[in-house]
Design a protein around this motif. Structure first.
Motif, PDB file in Angstrom:
ATOM      1  N   ALA A  95       0.842  -1.204   0.000  1.00 25.06           N
ATOM      2  CA  ALA A  95       0.000   0.000   0.000  1.00 25.06           C
ATOM      3  C   ALA A  95       0.876   1.252   0.000  1.00 25.06           C
ATOM      4  O   ALA A  95       0.588   2.229  -0.706  1.00 25.06           O
ATOM      5  N   ALA A  96       1.980   1.240   0.778  1.00 25.48           N
ATOM      6  CA  ALA A  96       2.891   2.386   0.811  1.00 25.48           C
ATOM      7  C   ALA A  96       3.531   2.603  -0.564  1.00 25.48           C
ATOM      8  O   ALA A  96       3.642   3.742  -1.032  1.00 25.48           O
ATOM      9  N   TRP A  97       3.943   1.523  -1.213  1.00 29.65           N
ATOM     10  CA  TRP A  97       4.511   1.648  -2.565  1.00 29.65           C
ATOM     11  C   TRP A  97       3.486   2.179  -3.563  1.00 29.65           C
ATOM     12  O   TRP A  97       3.813   2.961  -4.442  1.00 29.65           O
ATOM     13  N   ARG A  98       2.239   1.748  -3.413  1.00 33.34           N
ATOM     14  CA  ARG A  98       1.185   2.234  -4.326  1.00 33.34           C
ATOM     15  C   ARG A  98       1.042   3.751  -4.170  1.00 33.34           C
ATOM     16  O   ARG A  98       0.916   4.472  -5.144  1.00 33.34           O
ATOM     17  N   ASP A  99       1.073   4.230  -2.915  1.00 29.56           N
ATOM     18  CA  ASP A  99       0.956   5.667  -2.656  1.00 29.56           C
ATOM     19  C   ASP A  99       2.147   6.425  -3.217  1.00 29.56           C
ATOM     20  O   ASP A  99       2.005   7.489  -3.811  1.00 29.56           O
ATOM     21  N   GLU A 100       3.336   5.867  -2.995  1.00 27.11           N
ATOM     22  CA  GLU A 100       4.571   6.571  -3.288  1.00 27.11           C
ATOM     23  C   GLU A 100       4.947   6.494  -4.769  1.00 27.11           C
ATOM     24  O   GLU A 100       5.417   7.470  -5.352  1.00 27.11           O
ATOM     25  N   LEU A 101       4.750   5.334  -5.370  1.00 28.29           N
ATOM     26  CA  LEU A 101       5.271   5.086  -6.718  1.00 28.29           C
ATOM     27  C   LEU A 101       4.191   4.891  -7.777  1.00 28.29           C
ATOM     28  O   LEU A 101       4.490   4.882  -8.965  1.00 28.29           O
TER      29      LEU A 101
ATOM     30  N   ARG B  62      17.744 -10.056  -6.563  1.00 29.32           N
ATOM     31  CA  ARG B  62      17.710 -10.841  -5.332  1.00 29.32           C
ATOM     32  C   ARG B  62      16.557 -10.327  -4.471  1.00 29.32           C
ATOM     33  O   ARG B  62      16.018  -9.257  -4.747  1.00 29.32           O
ATOM     34  N   PRO B  63      16.193 -11.034  -3.422  1.00 32.05           N
ATOM     35  CA  PRO B  63      15.273 -10.435  -2.456  1.00 32.05           C
ATOM     36  C   PRO B  63      15.902  -9.150  -1.909  1.00 32.05           C
ATOM     37  O   PRO B  63      17.087  -9.132  -1.571  1.00 32.05           O
ATOM     38  N   LEU B  64      15.112  -8.057  -1.844  1.00 29.44           N
ATOM     39  CA  LEU B  64      15.633  -6.723  -1.536  1.00 29.44           C
ATOM     40  C   LEU B  64      14.902  -6.110  -0.345  1.00 29.44           C
ATOM     41  O   LEU B  64      13.743  -6.434  -0.077  1.00 29.44           O
ATOM     42  N   SER B  65      15.565  -5.149   0.305  1.00 27.15           N
ATOM     43  CA  SER B  65      14.892  -4.369   1.339  1.00 27.15           C
ATOM     44  C   SER B  65      13.861  -3.466   0.655  1.00 27.15           C
ATOM     45  O   SER B  65      13.990  -3.172  -0.541  1.00 27.15           O
ATOM     46  N   PRO B  66      12.845  -2.994   1.409  1.00 30.70           N
ATOM     47  CA  PRO B  66      11.873  -2.071   0.804  1.00 30.70           C
ATOM     48  C   PRO B  66      12.557  -0.855   0.171  1.00 30.70           C
ATOM     49  O   PRO B  66      12.192  -0.455  -0.946  1.00 30.70           O
ATOM     50  N   ASP B  67      13.552  -0.287   0.853  1.00 31.99           N
ATOM     51  CA  ASP B  67      14.245   0.882   0.304  1.00 31.99           C
ATOM     52  C   ASP B  67      14.957   0.551  -1.003  1.00 31.99           C
ATOM     53  O   ASP B  67      14.999   1.378  -1.916  1.00 31.99           O
ATOM     54  N   ALA B  68      15.526  -0.646  -1.075  1.00 30.31           N
ATOM     55  CA  ALA B  68      16.225  -1.040  -2.305  1.00 30.31           C
ATOM     56  C   ALA B  68      15.244  -1.206  -3.460  1.00 30.31           C
ATOM     57  O   ALA B  68      15.562  -0.868  -4.606  1.00 30.31           O
ATOM     58  N   VAL B  69      14.037  -1.699  -3.165  1.00 30.74           N
ATOM     59  CA  VAL B  69      13.020  -1.807  -4.225  1.00 30.74           C
ATOM     60  C   VAL B  69      12.641  -0.401  -4.701  1.00 30.74           C
ATOM     61  O   VAL B  69      12.597  -0.123  -5.910  1.00 30.74           O
ATOM     62  N   THR B  70      12.405   0.504  -3.745  1.00 27.91           N
ATOM     63  CA  THR B  70      12.041   1.880  -4.092  1.00 27.91           C
ATOM     64  C   THR B  70      13.137   2.533  -4.936  1.00 27.91           C
ATOM     65  O   THR B  70      12.856   3.167  -5.962  1.00 27.91           O
ATOM     66  N   ALA B  71      14.398   2.353  -4.504  1.00 28.14           N
ATOM     67  CA  ALA B  71      15.527   2.950  -5.231  1.00 28.14           C
ATOM     68  C   ALA B  71      15.639   2.365  -6.633  1.00 28.14           C
ATOM     69  O   ALA B  71      15.907   3.087  -7.599  1.00 28.14           O
ATOM     70  N   MET B  72      15.408   1.067  -6.740  1.00 32.66           N
ATOM     71  CA  MET B  72      15.486   0.411  -8.046  1.00 32.66           C
ATOM     72  C   MET B  72      14.434   0.989  -8.999  1.00 32.66           C
ATOM     73  O   MET B  72      14.731   1.303 -10.149  1.00 32.66           O
TER      74      MET B  72
END
Ligand code: C2E
Ligand code: MG
Ligand code: MG
Ligand code: MG
Length: 292
Positions: A103-109, A263-273
């Motif tokens: 839900a946070a990613w949907r809001d942000e990205l 690879r499996p990533l942290s939430p921040d790494a997904v956002t940065a990617m």
């Protein structure tokens, strides 16, 4: 000398067994505490389109940041959690955290970010009479639409469900999607596939990587024919190199997951990617290109 060696092997074996039993008892005792103390965390592995490497969704994978042992992988504590029943509170926490994050990613990205989160579920959770209600509560609490959640079960989970298979029907009626994980490694029968309410198959990585005993493309091509005939989504797991990705694309696979993409990533790494990817031009459906 031979006798001495024999004796010492037996001794080591017994000590090893005792240690592993003590270890799993210790893990069980620490698990509830670990959940309460916030020692659990999730990583997210991208699921991408083979045609263009665009981001479809992510699979949530749990880890334990143990104060003494460091990061403990799920293989070392999920079986213990299942045996002790602690998988029920742990699984509730995983689901809430994964839904919150999506839900946070949907809001942000928006549409540039992951559109779907896949969450692994054990039989013990699905047999819990309150489970379906708690899933519904989690979705409404996080505001995540049900079609953005896919629950992954293995074939052995499905077999272990027995009468509780009705829980899957209830979840699906809510609009949640069900995936059959590690497909091909369990007791797959066509009857199971016919009777189970599933939307997605995830081809086990032993077939993706050609490390099963059959000829390299035999299982991947049989499974895509099956998925198309029955009308199921298909994801190839464990894609580690370009050769595997290319072969699957030629066979007609739409989706894949594996170290070759991410690879499996942290939430921040997904956002940065996602943020680092070129924005699709207007008109294109927003989705990230992970291989660009
Ligand atoms: P799974 O659901 O089949 O998840 C895929 C596993 O394959 C993950 O291991 C992932 O890191 C790994 N993987 C991904 N791409 C590649 C690749 O290209 N090559 C190789 N060799 N491996 C790859 P992980 O995170 O250690 O999880 C292992 C298993 O633990 C999962 O298998 C799942 O069965 C279980 N698990 C993880 N999180 C949960 C959870 O929240 N609940 C439950 N019940 N089980 C979980
Ligand atoms: Mg899985
Ligand atoms: Mg899997
Ligand atoms: Mg697997």
């Amino acid at each position: 000398a031979a006798k001495h060696h024999g004796g010492s092997n037996v001794e080591q074996y017994t000590e090893g067994m005792a240690a592993s039993i003590a270890d799993s008892a210790a893990i069980g005792a620490q698990l509830q505490h670990a959940i309460n103390e916030g020692q659990m965390f999730l990583e997210y592995q991208p699921i991408v389109t083979l045609d263009g490497g665009r981001l479809k969704g992510v699979e949530a994978l749990v880890r334990w940041n143990h104060p003494a042992r460091g990061i403990v992988p799920p293989i070392e504590f999920i079986p213990v959690a299942e045996r002790t029943g602690l998988i029920v509170p742990l699984g509730d926490w995983v689901l809430l955290e994964a839904c919150r994050q999506l839900a946070a990613w949907r809001d942000e990205l928006g549409d540039l970010g992951p559109g779907i989160v896949n969450v692994n579920v054990s039989a013990r959770q699905l047999r819990d009479p309150g489970y379906v209600g708690r899933v519904a509560a989690t979705l409404s609490e996080t505001g995540l639409p049900p079609h953005r959640l896919t629950l992954e079960i293995t074939e052995s989970t499905a077999v272990a469900l027995g009468e509780s298979v009705g829980a899957l029907d209830d979840l699906r009626r809510m609009g949640i999607r069900i995936a059959l994980d590690d497909f091909g490694t369990g007791q797959s029968t066509l009857t199971l596939l016919h009777e189970l309410p599933v939307d997605q198959l995830k081809l086990d990585r032993s077939f993706t990587q050609g490390t099963d005993t059959g000829r390299r493309d035999t299982m991947p091509s049989a499974v895509i024919a099956l998925a198309e005939a029955v009308g199921l989504d298909l994801v190839a797991e464990g894609v580690e190199n370009r050769d595997q990705a290319d072969r699957l694309a030629v066979l007609g696979y739409q989706y894949a997951q594996g170290y070759h993409f991410a690879r499996p990533l942290s939430p921040d790494a997904v956002t940065a990617m996602v943020a680092a990817l070129p924005k699709p031009s207007s008109g294109e459906t927003g989705a990230a290109d992970l291989t660009a």
